[in-house]
Design a protein around this motif. Structure first.
Motif, PDB file in Angstrom:
ATOM      1  N   THR A 283       1.359   9.477  -5.387  1.00 50.43           N
ATOM      2  CA  THR A 283       1.631  10.766  -4.761  1.00 50.43           C
ATOM      3  C   THR A 283       2.625  11.575  -5.595  1.00 50.43           C
ATOM      4  O   THR A 283       2.508  12.791  -5.728  1.00 50.43           O
TER       5      THR A 283
ATOM      6  N   THR B  67       2.682   1.646  -3.397  1.00 48.55           N
ATOM      7  CA  THR B  67       1.755   2.065  -4.452  1.00 48.55           C
ATOM      8  C   THR B  67       1.306   3.502  -4.236  1.00 48.55           C
ATOM      9  O   THR B  67       1.220   4.289  -5.186  1.00 48.55           O
ATOM     10  N   SER B  68       1.023   3.846  -2.976  1.00 40.23           N
ATOM     11  CA  SER B  68       0.585   5.211  -2.652  1.00 40.23           C
ATOM     12  C   SER B  68       1.644   6.231  -3.035  1.00 40.23           C
ATOM     13  O   SER B  68       1.346   7.304  -3.579  1.00 40.23           O
ATOM     14  N   SER B  69       2.895   5.903  -2.790  1.00 38.03           N
ATOM     15  CA  SER B  69       3.983   6.823  -3.108  1.00 38.03           C
ATOM     16  C   SER B  69       4.098   7.038  -4.610  1.00 38.03           C
ATOM     17  O   SER B  69       4.453   8.127  -5.066  1.00 38.03           O
TER      18      SER B  69
ATOM     19  N   GLN C 117       7.995   0.189  -4.184  1.00 35.78           N
ATOM     20  CA  GLN C 117       7.756   1.251  -5.148  1.00 35.78           C
ATOM     21  C   GLN C 117       8.669   1.078  -6.378  1.00 35.78           C
ATOM     22  O   GLN C 117       8.205   1.130  -7.519  1.00 35.78           O
TER      23      GLN C 117
ATOM     24  N   ARG D  24       0.830  -1.215   0.000  1.00 40.00           N
ATOM     25  CA  ARG D  24       0.000   0.000   0.000  1.00 40.00           C
ATOM     26  C   ARG D  24       0.856   1.254   0.000  1.00 40.00           C
ATOM     27  O   ARG D  24       0.601   2.198  -0.750  1.00 40.00           O
ATOM     28  N   GLU D  25       1.872   1.274   0.858  1.00 41.98           N
ATOM     29  CA  GLU D  25       2.735   2.459   0.947  1.00 41.98           C
ATOM     30  C   GLU D  25       3.515   2.680  -0.343  1.00 41.98           C
ATOM     31  O   GLU D  25       3.659   3.811  -0.808  1.00 41.98           O
TER      32      GLU D  25
END
Length: 299
Positions: free
Chosen positions: A25, A20-22, A225, A17-18
């Motif tokens: 973002t 993919t979120s980055s 990432q 999640r982190e």
């Protein structure tokens, strides 16, 4: 044991999640990273495809650069044919084709009947056309053939063979250097992209370190990432390479009439190209991420 497994699964979900979120973002830089990775992989893949086709052409040309071994004229055809078994025991010899003096004469007469008018096949000798496994060993093979009982003379164009070996080595060196440079550029680009994401989250990283989070717990989201960016770039590059190569080979075949230049189909190398692209994207993504985060994890 049963309590640890859910935690590992939760951690994996958190990392994913982190990571993919980055990516979203920092959408523009992520997009730029994927584009750079695609460009580098397509250029690298194009060079590899060119190298593959050149290697095929050189192997075809090398296969025609054979050794001619002439048999002692005093030997009968049966005795001459028996020499083949000795020739085949020589290392670097892939095969030997026996040509009788009658066969050689018929070929010569067919090519230029006027030049050889008034002569007969007794003016020629039985001979073997010797094929080599590696043209680089031609000199050694020539010396070994000269020592075979019943072989009177050996002929080959060693200068052309030497040129082929030199050209092959130069081409291999050039392609290795180009590919290494492209890989370094890809790693540098994706590393800088992830550095931007890391810079924005430096305070968060500092807090996580203060509360006792391990370096690997902090590092994994960034590695995911880079991993995702690398694989996306690899997948896009593979299909783009496939399409571009198909268009280019069709144009080459049209221009050459399908006779002057023979080009390998993409299907012959598709599996290897896919594995190469995915592996390169995987390594570039993870290595770029690892390089980007390391400064923030120093004590």
């Amino acid at each position: 044991m049963s309590r640890k497994q859910p935690r590992r699964r939760n951690n994996l979900g958190y990392y994913l999640r982190e990571g993919t979120s980055s990516i979203f973002t920092h959408g523009f830089m992520s997009f730029a990273s994927v584009v750079i990775i695609v460009a580098c992989l397509v250029i690298m893949g194009s060079f590899l495809l060119v190298a593959f086709n050149i290697n095929d052409m050189m192997e075809e040309a090398e296969s025609r650069n054979q050794i001619m071994a002439f048999v002692d004229e005093e030997l009968t055809e049966e005795e001459a044919r028996d020499i083949e078994r000795h020739i085949l025991t020589i290392s670097n010899v892939e095969g030997a084709t026996f040509i009788s003096r009658e066969q050689a004469w018929a070929s010569w007469i067919y090519d230029d009947p006027e030049r050889f008018a008034g002569l007969d096949e007794t003016t020629l000798r039985h001979r073997f056309i010797v094929d080599l496994e590696d043209i680089a060993g031609m000199e050694m093979t020539l010396n070994r053939l000269e020592q075979v009982p019943g072989i009177a003379e050996v002929r080959a164009d060693t200068e052309i063979a030497g040129w082929f070996v030199t050209a092959r080595n130069v081409i291999a060196t050039v392609f290795i250097v180009i590919i290494a440079v492209l890989l370094a550029i890809s790693i540098f680009i994706i590393s800088n992209t992830i550095k931007l994401a890391t810079f924005d989250r430096r305070e968060e990283i500092a807090i996580m370190r203060m509360v006792g989070a391990t370096n690997w717990f902090i590092r994994w989201p960034f590695i995911f990432q880079g991993f995702i960016l690398g694989l996306v770039g690899a997948a896009v590059a593979f299909f783009l390479q496939w399409g571009l190569y198909g268009v280019l080979t069709d144009q080459i075949l049209v221009l050459s009439g399908g006779e002057l230049i023979q080009v390998a189909s993409f299907g012959e190398v598709a599996e290897y190209m896919m594995l190469l692209f995915l592996g390169t994207g995987f390594v570039v993504g993870i290595l770029g991420s690892a390089l980007a985060i390391r400064n923030y994890l120093k004590v």
